[in-house]
Design a protein around this motif. Structure first.
Motif, short mmCIF file in Angstrom:
data_model
loop_
_atom_site.label_atom_id
_atom_site.label_comp_id
_atom_site.label_asym_id
_atom_site.label_seq_id
_atom_site.Cartn_x
_atom_site.Cartn_y
_atom_site.Cartn_z
N PRO A 1 1.07 -1.20 -0.01
CA PRO A 1 -0.02 0.05 0.10
C PRO A 1 0.76 1.10 -0.01
CG PRO A 1 -0.65 -1.49 1.72
CD PRO A 1 0.56 -1.97 1.24
N PHE A 2 0.59 2.23 -0.85
CA PHE A 2 1.28 3.56 -0.59
C PHE A 2 0.16 4.74 -0.96
CE2 PHE A 2 1.54 2.02 -5.14
CZ PHE A 2 0.99 3.18 -5.74
N ASP A 3 0.51 5.74 -0.46
CA ASP A 3 -0.35 7.00 -0.36
C ASP A 3 0.42 8.11 -0.54
OD1 ASP A 3 -1.96 9.31 0.12
OD2 ASP A 3 -3.15 8.12 1.63
N ASP A 4 0.59 8.61 -1.90
CA ASP A 4 1.79 9.66 -2.21
C ASP A 4 1.39 10.96 -1.42
OD1 ASP A 4 3.28 8.09 -3.60
OD2 ASP A 4 2.15 8.26 -5.47
N ALA A 5 0.03 11.40 -1.19
CA ALA A 5 -0.64 12.46 -0.53
C ALA A 5 0.02 12.57 0.83
CB ALA A 5 -1.95 12.74 -0.70
N ALA A 6 -0.31 11.39 1.49
CA ALA A 6 0.11 11.22 2.97
C ALA A 6 1.57 11.35 3.16
CB ALA A 6 -0.30 9.85 3.47
N PHE A 7 2.37 10.91 2.33
CA PHE A 7 3.87 10.99 2.26
C PHE A 7 4.29 12.25 1.94
CE2 PHE A 7 8.35 10.53 0.62
CZ PHE A 7 8.75 10.17 1.64
N GLN A 8 3.52 13.15 1.06
CA GLN A 8 3.94 14.50 0.91
C GLN A 8 3.57 14.98 2.02
OE1 GLN A 8 1.00 17.17 -1.05
NE2 GLN A 8 2.69 17.07 -2.76
N ALA A 9 2.43 15.02 2.75
CA ALA A 9 2.01 15.68 4.25
C ALA A 9 3.23 15.44 5.09
CB ALA A 9 0.72 15.30 4.64
N TYR A 10 3.67 14.19 5.19
CA TYR A 10 4.85 13.83 6.37
C TYR A 10 6.18 14.63 5.86
CZ TYR A 10 8.19 11.20 8.66
OH TYR A 10 9.15 10.84 9.50
N LEU A 11 6.48 14.80 4.41
CA LEU A 11 7.52 15.38 4.14
C LEU A 11 7.39 17.00 4.59
CD1 LEU A 11 8.69 14.26 0.55
CD2 LEU A 11 9.57 13.57 2.93
N ASN A 12 6.23 17.44 4.45
CA ASN A 12 6.03 19.04 4.97
C ASN A 12 6.22 18.93 6.37
OD1 ASN A 12 5.49 20.62 2.38
ND2 ASN A 12 3.65 19.39 2.41
N GLU A 13 5.92 18.00 7.15
CA GLU A 13 6.28 17.88 8.74
C GLU A 13 7.62 17.98 8.98
OE1 GLU A 13 4.25 16.82 11.96
OE2 GLU A 13 3.29 18.19 10.74
N VAL A 14 8.32 17.14 8.03
CA VAL A 14 9.79 17.22 8.19
C VAL A 14 10.44 18.60 7.75
CG1 VAL A 14 12.08 15.78 7.38
CG2 VAL A 14 9.94 14.74 7.81
N ALA A 15 10.04 18.98 6.66
CA ALA A 15 10.52 20.36 6.24
C ALA A 15 10.29 21.34 7.23
CB ALA A 15 9.92 20.67 5.03
N ARG A 16 9.28 21.44 8.03
CA ARG A 16 9.14 22.44 9.06
C ARG A 16 10.14 22.35 10.22
NH1 ARG A 16 3.67 22.04 7.93
NH2 ARG A 16 3.07 20.35 9.10
N ARG A 17 10.82 21.30 10.23
CA ARG A 17 11.89 21.36 11.41
C ARG A 17 13.05 22.11 10.68
NH1 ARG A 17 7.62 18.15 12.43
NH2 ARG A 17 8.00 17.30 14.45
N GLY A 18 13.07 22.70 9.35
CA GLY A 18 14.14 23.34 8.93
C GLY A 18 15.37 22.64 8.40
N VAL A 19 15.01 21.37 8.01
CA VAL A 19 16.21 20.78 7.30
C VAL A 19 15.81 20.60 5.76
CG1 VAL A 19 16.96 19.16 9.58
CG2 VAL A 19 14.90 18.73 8.09
N GLU A 20 17.01 20.26 4.88
CA GLU A 20 16.67 20.05 3.54
C GLU A 20 16.24 18.65 3.48
OE1 GLU A 20 20.34 20.90 1.50
OE2 GLU A 20 19.56 23.05 1.15
N ILE A 21 15.66 18.25 2.32
CA ILE A 21 15.20 16.87 2.20
C ILE A 21 15.88 16.10 0.84
CG2 ILE A 21 13.12 15.35 1.83
CD1 ILE A 21 11.51 17.49 3.48
N TYR A 22 16.28 15.15 0.97
CA TYR A 22 16.73 14.56 -0.24
C TYR A 22 16.00 13.02 -0.44
CZ TYR A 22 21.08 17.52 1.23
OH TYR A 22 21.58 18.39 1.71
N ILE A 23 15.72 12.87 -2.06
CA ILE A 23 15.32 11.47 -2.05
C ILE A 23 16.55 10.68 -2.49
CG2 ILE A 23 13.89 10.06 -3.68
CD1 ILE A 23 12.35 11.89 -1.51
#
Ligand code: XIL
Length: 371
Positions: A248-270
């Motif tokens: 199972p995957f849910d790209d919108a849920a993962f995007q929301a999670y990345l926004n949570e991470v981003a709020r911590r002021g860090v860069e994100i890499y795939i």
């Protein structure tokens, strides 16, 4: 569906010409590279690579053409640097770092600490010896390449709740000897050895909407919070993205999670993008279409997050697919009713280095970031 743009169509035409025995790179050389497309939208695109580039000239050319960033697939890992004992052999890593510099490819080192894939000789050491070994490994390795790398995965895959360790951590020599403090210790030590390199916490599974993915996400967020609260230097969070369309995957849920991470002021890499095709049909055209679609839909969702600054495939060609080297993969294909003898088609170029639909899918998702 994968959206088709004019550039996409050209890519497919070039792919067709290449399979009619025209040298692929010549046939495709008029087209934009993914590195160039990414640069236009503020994303470093690239791939993992390793010592095979020194034997395989066409692949080496392809890596140089497509990549603005790369990751050493294995050569900077503890077990590859120190296979037989604490003394390191940096010869291959030195060559890879020099190759990346000559070709202006920003290079990521992976991974200073990983509780998986360690040489058996470290099991003979006591916890205090392991602490000293961790410090020495970081000092020697990070100092050697100081100022020359884009980022380090300081800790890879901290969590694996099925191991049933307190806090959901992954079991292994470092965690079992030193507890979760080894994570804080490793980041602090790496920052001292190279104050300019971006220090990354790298994790897998988080894009999965299954029990594992959903259990790792909050653990990782809490670790980021604890590190920041303790003043531990942390510049980026990496998400591997070995995508598994059979789960199972849910790209919108993962995007929301990345926004949570981003709020911590860090860069994100795939950091390790590819698509595990073990659950997809044997038919090659259908499999390639589904691998392309998964690349596209995932990237479209994650690239909407402005803090996503790099996308790195875990190799460009099926020829070097790590799924072809792990023993569980054929069993997975069989379990899903596929032919266990078939070859994994998990990447964006095929064995002949011809672009597959997944190349077009990645190009389209990158180009779409502007919209
Ligand atoms: C893999 C390499 O691709 C293999 O060649 C090696 O044998 C084992 O490691 N998650 C990670 C990567 O974090 O470091 C792994 O790389 C793939 C899964």
């Amino acid at each position: 569906m994968v959206e088709m743009t004019r550039r996409d169509t050209l890519g497919l035409v070039a792919g067709a010409a290449a399979s009619a025995h025209v040298t692929p790179l010549t046939a495709q050389s008029g087209l934009a590279s993914l590195g160039a497309v990414g640069a236009q939208v503020g994303v470093l695109f690239g791939s993992a690579f390793d010592r095979e580039i020194f034997q395989d000239a066409p692949y080496r050319t392809l890596i140089a053409r497509e990549c603005r960033i790369g990751t050493t697939e294995n050569s900077l890992k503890f077990g590859w640097l120190r296979p037989r004992g604490p003394t390191a052999d940096f010869a291959i890593a030195d060559e890879i770092v020099a190759y990346a510099e000559r070709n202006r490819i920003a290079l990521r080192g992976t991974a200073l600490v990983w509780n998986d894939w360690n040489p058996t000789w470290i099991n003979r050491h006591s916890p205090s010896e392991l602490g000293a070994l961790l410090d020495r490994h970081i000092d020697e390795t990070v100092t050697r390449y100081r100022g020359r790398l884009h980022s380090w995965d300081v800790v890879n895959e901290p969590f694996f709740p099925p191991h049933r360790r307190a806090g959901g951590f992954r079991k292994g020599p470092w965690f079992d000897a030193l507890g979760k403090d080894h994570i804080f210790r490793a980041f602090r030590r790496a920052a001292k050895a190279d104050p300019t390199v971006k220090l990354t916490l790298n994790e897998g599974f988080c894009e999965q909407e299954d029990e594992l993915g959903k259990s790792v996400r909050p653990l990782l967020l809490r670790l980021i919070d604890e590190m920041q609260h303790a003043g531990v230097p942390l510049h980026a969070v990496g998400f591997q993205a070995h995508l598994k369309p059979q789960l199972p995957f849910d790209d919108a849920a993962f995007q929301a999670y990345l926004n949570e991470v981003a709020r911590r002021g860090v860069e994100i890499y795939i950091t390790e993008l590819d698509v595990d095709d073990s659950g997809l049909p044997d038919d090659v055209a259908e499999r390639d279409r589904r691998v392309a679609q998964r690349h596209h839909d995932f990237l479209k969702a994650v690239l909407a997050v402005p803090q996503v600054k790099a996308v790195i495939a875990w190799h460009l060609s099926d020829k070097y697919s790590w799924y072809r080297t792990v023993d569980w993969f054929r069993q997975e294909v069989r379990r899903h009713g596929g032919d266990p003898m078939r070859s994994a088609r998990t990447h964006i170029y095929d064995d002949q280095l011809v672009r597959k639909p997944a190349w077009t899918a990645v190009e389209s998702a990158l180009a779409g970031r502007r919209a």
